[in-house]
Write a protein that holds these residues in place. Sequence first.
Motif, PDB file in Angstrom:
ATOM      1  N   VAL A 231      22.009 -54.196 101.110  1.00  0.00           N
ATOM      2  CA  VAL A 231      21.005 -55.156 100.400  1.00  0.00           C
ATOM      3  C   VAL A 231      19.912 -54.407  99.458  1.00  0.00           C
ATOM      4  CG1 VAL A 231      19.083 -56.833 100.921  1.00  0.00           C
ATOM      5  CG2 VAL A 231      20.924 -56.508 102.464  1.00  0.00           C
ATOM      6  N   ALA A 232      19.795 -55.283  98.631  1.00  0.00           N
ATOM      7  CA  ALA A 232      18.758 -54.557  97.682  1.00  0.00           C
ATOM      8  C   ALA A 232      17.729 -55.707  96.742  1.00  0.00           C
ATOM      9  CB  ALA A 232      19.433 -53.870  96.378  1.00  0.00           C
ATOM     10  N   LEU A 233      16.757 -55.336  96.315  1.00  0.00           N
ATOM     11  CA  LEU A 233      15.697 -56.342  95.891  1.00  0.00           C
ATOM     12  C   LEU A 233      15.246 -55.796  94.461  1.00  0.00           C
ATOM     13  CD1 LEU A 233      13.346 -56.627  98.990  1.00  0.00           C
ATOM     14  CD2 LEU A 233      15.389 -58.260  98.184  1.00  0.00           C
ATOM     15  N   LEU A 234      15.116 -56.696  93.426  1.00  0.00           N
ATOM     16  CA  LEU A 234      14.590 -56.421  92.146  1.00  0.00           C
ATOM     17  C   LEU A 234      13.207 -57.253  92.018  1.00  0.00           C
ATOM     18  CD1 LEU A 234      17.869 -57.014  90.125  1.00  0.00           C
ATOM     19  CD2 LEU A 234      17.102 -54.984  90.613  1.00  0.00           C
ATOM     20  N   GLU A 235      12.497 -56.422  91.340  1.00  0.00           N
ATOM     21  CA  GLU A 235      11.094 -57.213  90.906  1.00  0.00           C
ATOM     22  C   GLU A 235      11.308 -57.691  89.422  1.00  0.00           C
ATOM     23  OE1 GLU A 235       7.020 -55.818  89.243  1.00  0.00           O
ATOM     24  OE2 GLU A 235       7.409 -55.124  91.299  1.00  0.00           O
ATOM     25  N   ALA A 236      11.224 -59.010  89.288  1.00  0.00           N
ATOM     26  CA  ALA A 236      11.821 -59.500  87.753  1.00  0.00           C
ATOM     27  C   ALA A 236      10.427 -59.377  87.224  1.00  0.00           C
ATOM     28  CB  ALA A 236      12.118 -60.927  87.954  1.00  0.00           C
ATOM     29  N   ASN A 237      10.475 -59.201  85.455  1.00  0.00           N
ATOM     30  CA  ASN A 237       9.359 -59.400  84.856  1.00  0.00           C
ATOM     31  C   ASN A 237       9.012 -60.900  84.620  1.00  0.00           C
ATOM     32  OD1 ASN A 237       8.947 -56.720  83.933  1.00  0.00           O
ATOM     33  ND2 ASN A 237      11.056 -56.512  83.269  1.00  0.00           N
ATOM     34  N   ASP A 238       7.726 -61.033  84.177  1.00  0.00           N
ATOM     35  CA  ASP A 238       7.407 -62.392  84.143  1.00  0.00           C
ATOM     36  C   ASP A 238       7.881 -62.696  82.299  1.00  0.00           C
ATOM     37  OD1 ASP A 238       6.441 -62.649  86.550  1.00  0.00           O
ATOM     38  OD2 ASP A 238       4.182 -62.309  85.659  1.00  0.00           O
ATOM     39  N   GLN A 239       8.107 -64.080  82.247  1.00  0.00           N
ATOM     40  CA  GLN A 239       8.014 -64.479  80.782  1.00  0.00           C
ATOM     41  C   GLN A 239       7.855 -65.923  80.459  1.00  0.00           C
ATOM     42  OE1 GLN A 239      12.167 -64.690  79.351  1.00  0.00           O
ATOM     43  NE2 GLN A 239      13.106 -64.609  81.577  1.00  0.00           N
ATOM     44  N   ALA A 240       7.789 -66.031  78.920  1.00  0.00           N
ATOM     45  CA  ALA A 240       7.538 -67.508  78.801  1.00  0.00           C
ATOM     46  C   ALA A 240       9.081 -67.913  78.654  1.00  0.00           C
ATOM     47  CB  ALA A 240       6.880 -67.685  77.554  1.00  0.00           C
ATOM     48  N   CYS A 241       9.651 -68.857  79.414  1.00  0.00           N
ATOM     49  CA  CYS A 241      11.236 -69.319  79.377  1.00  0.00           C
ATOM     50  C   CYS A 241      11.528 -70.267  78.288  1.00  0.00           C
ATOM     51  CB  CYS A 241      11.220 -70.159  80.739  1.00  0.00           C
ATOM     52  SG  CYS A 241      13.111 -70.191  81.085  1.00  0.00           S
ATOM     53  N   ASN A 242      10.524 -70.670  77.512  1.00  0.00           N
ATOM     54  CA  ASN A 242      11.076 -71.580  76.418  1.00  0.00           C
ATOM     55  C   ASN A 242      10.027 -71.415  75.453  1.00  0.00           C
ATOM     56  OD1 ASN A 242       9.682 -73.715  77.278  1.00  0.00           O
ATOM     57  ND2 ASN A 242      11.405 -74.054  78.592  1.00  0.00           N
ATOM     58  N   ALA A 243      10.236 -72.056  74.206  1.00  0.00           N
ATOM     59  CA  ALA A 243       9.156 -72.156  72.978  1.00  0.00           C
ATOM     60  C   ALA A 243       8.255 -72.995  73.586  1.00  0.00           C
ATOM     61  CB  ALA A 243       9.758 -72.732  71.815  1.00  0.00           C
ATOM     62  N   GLY A 244       7.048 -72.470  73.341  1.00  0.00           N
ATOM     63  CA  GLY A 244       5.669 -73.110  73.762  1.00  0.00           C
ATOM     64  C   GLY A 244       5.155 -73.060  75.258  1.00  0.00           C
ATOM     65  N   SER A 245       5.977 -72.553  76.078  1.00  0.00           N
ATOM     66  CA  SER A 245       5.645 -72.354  77.278  1.00  0.00           C
ATOM     67  C   SER A 245       4.689 -71.181  77.651  1.00  0.00           C
ATOM     68  CB  SER A 245       6.919 -72.280  78.234  1.00  0.00           C
ATOM     69  OG  SER A 245       7.724 -71.001  78.283  1.00  0.00           O
ATOM     70  N   THR A 246       4.121 -71.353  78.693  1.00  0.00           N
ATOM     71  CA  THR A 246       3.335 -70.020  79.093  1.00  0.00           C
ATOM     72  C   THR A 246       4.017 -68.989  79.867  1.00  0.00           C
ATOM     73  OG1 THR A 246       2.749 -71.175  81.229  1.00  0.00           O
ATOM     74  CG2 THR A 246       1.228 -71.455  79.445  1.00  0.00           C
TER      75      THR A 246
END
Length: 379
Positions: A231-246
């Motif tokens: 088993v392993a875990l990854l920490e995902a980077n935050d992002q704005a998923c589409n144009a105009g989103s936070t």
Amino acid sequence: MKRISLLATAALFALSAGGAFAQSASVLSAGQSAAAVRAFWTPARLAAAKPMQLTSTGTLSATPSFAPTTSGPTVTGDGAPPTSKGAAVNEFLYNSAAAAGGASDATPLATSSTHAFFTTSRVFPDSATTVYPWRAAGKLFFHDPRTNGDFICSASVLRPRVIVTAGHCVFHPATGTANDYAYTQFLFVPAFRQLPPAASVAPYCRWTAAALIVAPEWRNSSGGVPNSQDVALLEANDQACNAGSTVQKIGSVTGYYGYATNALIPQSITQIGYPANLDQGLRMEVTWAQSFDNGGSNTVRIGSIQRGGASGGPWLKDFGVNPANSDTSHPTASRNQVVSVTSYGPVALEPAYLGGSILNQSFLNILTTLCNHRAGNCS
């Protein structure tokens, strides 16, 4: 079943820019910026990535056995649906006709040769993959810096900023520490799907990793299976998923699963993955099965026709959405709890089975460590 506060007893480890594994470090960086990872994964690379192959451990027993190899409390954490209301964006990834894929002529069977009964199906209708809880599962691309190979596994969102997969999809162990190393260029595509005629798309964006942690049972092994905690875990980077989103956490966009330790024998399982032997790994597949037997080394085996590429995909109990329940004497259970991830199985179509590690205290340790690595990872 009980809930307990977790103690951080595992350590994260750092990657240098060259990919060397530094066991003395306390925090692991995935080693590449989000922009660099996205630039690395060109359409040609994505299409040519090969499924991480499973490793066989022989045939199934003729008689199922549910005796666990270890015991301990069942510790649980609840999942949650997405909070973002944005529609699927279907970002183009690559032309599916050019994909490396795998054998596409495998016929799902009703049962294996030793009566480990199961049903395997493409998730249907195709749009179902964009609905929670399906959309918290996806396809994981990664790079082996030693062999220069690009590979595919399956994975799922476990906490607001945490992705769970198999240890062998994240780290290459070896007997000597000079020869063990972590993979790089992690790119997770939740709800990965194919649109006609041949476009592979990311409905909820491409997510890169800021950090990773591997269960010590896998990290300190020689890479053999069955392994007590692949088993392993990854920490995902935050992002704005589409144009105009936070800017958002991945769990806000996809929702995330819960988890349960020591809850795999016996159990009814929903196993999700992107195996290359079915639909060339271009569609999400699901297997419904009962835990069949003890695979040894704290693992369980289920019947399944899914093969290479399914590694790391979640095994869930109580998958789905709660019905309205007017019978208060039978309250509905917590839903969508990961109890294992796909670890091993034969390359051949028969016998039809997969094995997975029973999540245990070691899993809780690495989860707590990653939760504490950055504020908000798990809340």
